[in-house]
Scaffold this active site. Structure first.
Site, short mmCIF file in Angstrom:
data_model
loop_
_atom_site.label_atom_id
_atom_site.label_comp_id
_atom_site.label_asym_id
_atom_site.label_seq_id
_atom_site.Cartn_x
_atom_site.Cartn_y
_atom_site.Cartn_z
N ASP A 1 -14.33 21.74 -84.23
CA ASP A 1 -14.65 23.00 -83.56
C ASP A 1 -13.82 23.11 -82.28
O ASP A 1 -13.83 22.20 -81.45
CB ASP A 1 -16.15 23.01 -83.23
CG ASP A 1 -16.59 24.30 -82.56
OD1 ASP A 1 -15.73 25.17 -82.31
OD2 ASP A 1 -17.79 24.43 -82.30
N ARG B 1 -18.00 15.76 -74.66
CA ARG B 1 -17.16 16.85 -74.17
C ARG B 1 -16.70 16.51 -72.75
O ARG B 1 -17.40 16.75 -71.77
CB ARG B 1 -17.91 18.18 -74.20
CG ARG B 1 -18.29 18.61 -75.63
CD ARG B 1 -18.99 19.95 -75.66
NE ARG B 1 -19.39 20.30 -77.04
CZ ARG B 1 -20.14 21.35 -77.34
NH1 ARG B 1 -20.59 22.15 -76.38
NH2 ARG B 1 -20.46 21.60 -78.60
N GLN C 1 -27.20 18.37 -80.57
CA GLN C 1 -27.75 19.64 -81.03
C GLN C 1 -28.03 19.57 -82.53
O GLN C 1 -27.53 18.70 -83.24
CB GLN C 1 -26.80 20.80 -80.73
CG GLN C 1 -25.47 20.77 -81.47
CD GLN C 1 -24.54 21.89 -81.03
OE1 GLN C 1 -24.52 22.30 -79.88
NE2 GLN C 1 -23.75 22.40 -81.97
N ASP D 1 -25.47 34.68 -78.63
CA ASP D 1 -26.15 33.56 -78.00
C ASP D 1 -27.61 33.90 -77.76
O ASP D 1 -27.95 35.04 -77.39
CB ASP D 1 -25.51 33.23 -76.65
CG ASP D 1 -24.11 32.64 -76.76
OD1 ASP D 1 -23.76 32.18 -77.87
OD2 ASP D 1 -23.39 32.63 -75.75
N GLU E 1 -28.64 29.08 -71.95
CA GLU E 1 -28.25 29.27 -73.36
C GLU E 1 -28.83 28.14 -74.19
O GLU E 1 -28.59 26.96 -73.90
CB GLU E 1 -26.73 29.29 -73.49
CG GLU E 1 -26.24 29.45 -74.92
CD GLU E 1 -24.77 29.16 -75.08
OE1 GLU E 1 -24.41 28.51 -76.08
OE2 GLU E 1 -23.98 29.56 -74.19
N SER F 1 -25.90 29.00 -79.78
CA SER F 1 -24.77 29.87 -80.10
C SER F 1 -24.68 29.92 -81.62
O SER F 1 -24.74 28.88 -82.28
CB SER F 1 -23.48 29.33 -79.51
OG SER F 1 -22.37 30.13 -79.88
#
Length: 337
Positions: free
Chosen positions: A45, A98, A113, A237, A250, A253
């Site tokens: 991704d 990340r 997630q 979102d 958030e 997504s």
């Protein structure tokens, strides 16, 4: 409100409960997912299109691999391999690193997630399908919140019973002088829970609400409807107003994924037409992969909100700078390490 031992127990309760509601509501089967994939296949991704993944060379196979950012593309390939029928899908636990994240109370180097993906028909590539799916996910959030508050009476529910839908363009016209993050805060404070759709495409001010990679969510294809009079893409979102931090958070997504036409258009708009050489992109362009809807739902963020925590480090173990650790200690925030 909960000590460290209670928090650890509550995290398990939330994760077990929510994924059960999610899988039942959306008809999802659990699958095992990779932590890393081979580089150069176009499977990872790209998030907003410019983040660089953690890469390493596997000595035994002399191959460069990279830690996944999410499994947005991998899931679609998996559904194709499984020959899954429309109406059913998969979900999995996704763990990522990340390195580009700017660390704060909501952002960590470690990401966990639920990644999910579901096969749909060509006729279901509509805003109605998208909104109906959002409502099912939000109901799973409400059900989980109820059970957690029943188990821990010191916690009280705060999620509104309904989620509000708005396009990114409508939001811009409503607050034309504000930044996109400020617009999110204003609309979420008003409604409590909001789904902002059409993220990635250029708005009337010449800018996108937020950036999205061009090769998974469809952010260019959709026509105005009676419910959404302004143009919207087929993604968005889910955001929750979180009083302890006084900001919108958030939590997910998601979106209907690109078909061949949308991929062609979005690669051209973002000047990434060279990506057509990758096996994944070629499979979409030649209609070899199923049409799908999918997304990711933050596990630690959900736990943070439902347990009324002030920092994501209270519900996940990660690495933080000394200044942040000192600040949290001073504020009585228990960071897991």
């Amino acid at each position: 409100m909960l000590n460290i031992k209670e928090t650890e127990h509550a995290i398990k309760l939330i994760k077990d409960t929510f994924q059960s509601y999610l899988s039942t509501s959306l008809k999802l089967r659990r699958v095992t997912a990779p932590l890393f994939v081979k580089s150069g296949l176009g499977i990872n991704d790209d998030l907003s299109g410019h983040e660089v993944p953690v890469r390493f060379v596997a000595d035994s196979i002399h191959t460069q691999c990279e830690i996944v950012h999410s499994l947005a593309k991998w899931k679609r390939l998996k559904l194709g391999e499984m020959n899954e029928v429309a109406g059913y899908g998969i979900y999995t636990d996704m763990n990522a690193i990340r390195t580009h994240e700017v660390l704060d109370e909501l952002h960590s180097l470690y990401v966990d997630q639920w990644d999910w993906e579901k096969v749909i028909t060509k006729d279901e590539r509509t805003l109605t399908t998208l909104f109906d799916t959002v409502k099912l996910i939000y109901q799973a959030l409400l059900n989980t919140e109820y059970l957690v508050c029943e188990h821990y009476p010191i916690l009280h529910p705060f999620l509104p019973q309904q989620i509000h839908f708005i396009t990114a363009e409508e939001l811009l016209q409503r607050y034309p002088t504000l930044s996109s993050k400020e617009r999110e805060n204003y609309i979420c404070q008003e409604y409590g829970a909001v789904f902002i759709c059409g993220i990635g495409g250029q708005l009337s001010n010449g800018e996108p609400h937020d950036f999205r990679a061009p090769d998974y969510d469809d952010w260019t294809t959709s026509a105005p409807t009676s419910d959404m009079p302004l143009h919207s893409g087929l993604n968005g979102d889910i955001l929750i107003w979180y009083e302890p931090l006084q900001k919108a958070v958030e939590i997910s997504s998601m979106g209907i994924r690109v078909d061949a036409a949308a991929l062609q258009q979005q690669l051209a708009l973002t000047h990434h037409e060279d990506w057509k050489q990758y096996p994944y992109h070629n499979a979409i362009l030649t209609d070899q992969l199923p049409l799908t809807i999918g997304g990711g739902i933050g596990q630690s963020r959900l736990c943070m909100l439902l347990l009324h925590k002030r920092h994501i480090g209270e519900v996940q173990a990660s690495v933080w700078d000394e200044q942040m650790l000192a600040h949290c200690l001073q504020q009585g925030i228990n960071i897991l390490q």
